[in-house]
Motif scaffolding. Structure first.
Motif: not given
Length: 181
Positions: A26, A75-76, A79-81
């Protein structure tokens, strides 16, 4: 219980987000993109530094391996950091920890992400009796962060001078005060 055991079992989900220990993968260009002049002004580790992908990878690795740190990624649901929460200087014997949070993806600022995710983490650490007292420092000019912390129940402890900011407000949260304004 050890911090490593907590790291191994740590996974929290809220209505809109999930939180888990950050992984080295990440430390990427998405994360690097958060370091705009405006967005990083209250991140002490980034003040007066040119942040590169190598710096970010080393920083992430160091914090992952730090035995008294719980470095988490937010994360949303796609799966977005989008941010990080870091519990540091954890002392499980004394049940005390410092903390910091950064919603790095500017599209998620002022949308309740910090309150929702940090609140969930505090609740987890309190409910499992891992931590009873949380401490933090916030730049006096960072009014939105102060509002967040007060909403979660933090109380002003003292004010100090800082290397990076004119004044830092030290705040503390004890279990009995969580979510009490």
């Amino acid at each position: 219980m050890t911090i490593n055991n907590i790291k191994k079992q740590f996974f929290l989900e809220t209505k809109r987000f999930y939180i888990r220990p950050i992984k080295l993968k990440e430390a990427n260009h998405n994360y690097l993109g958060w370091f705009t002049k405006k967005n990083k002004k209250y991140i002490e580790d980034a003040v007066d530094k040119k942040i590169s992908i190598n710096y970010l990878k080393n920083y992430t690795k160091r914090n992952i391996n730090e035995k008294n740190t719980l470095f988490l990624a937010i994360f949303n649901k796609k799966n977005k950091h989008i941010g990080n929460i870091k519990f540091l200087k954890i002392n499980l014997k004394r049940k005390i920890s410092n903390l910091g949070i950064w919603i790095g993806n500017s599209r998620y600022l002022n949308k309740g992400v910090a309150s929702e995710t940090l609140g969930k983490c505090l609740e987890f650490l309190f409910d499992n009796n891992y931590i009873k007292i949380f401490e933090l420092g916030v730049a006096a000019e960072n009014k939105s962060a102060q509002k967040l912390y007060k909403k979660l129940g933090f109380k002003v402890n003292r004010k100090i001078k800082s290397k990076y900011y004119k004044t830092v407000i030290k705040m503390v949260l004890k279990k009995k005060n969580i979510f009490k304004k």
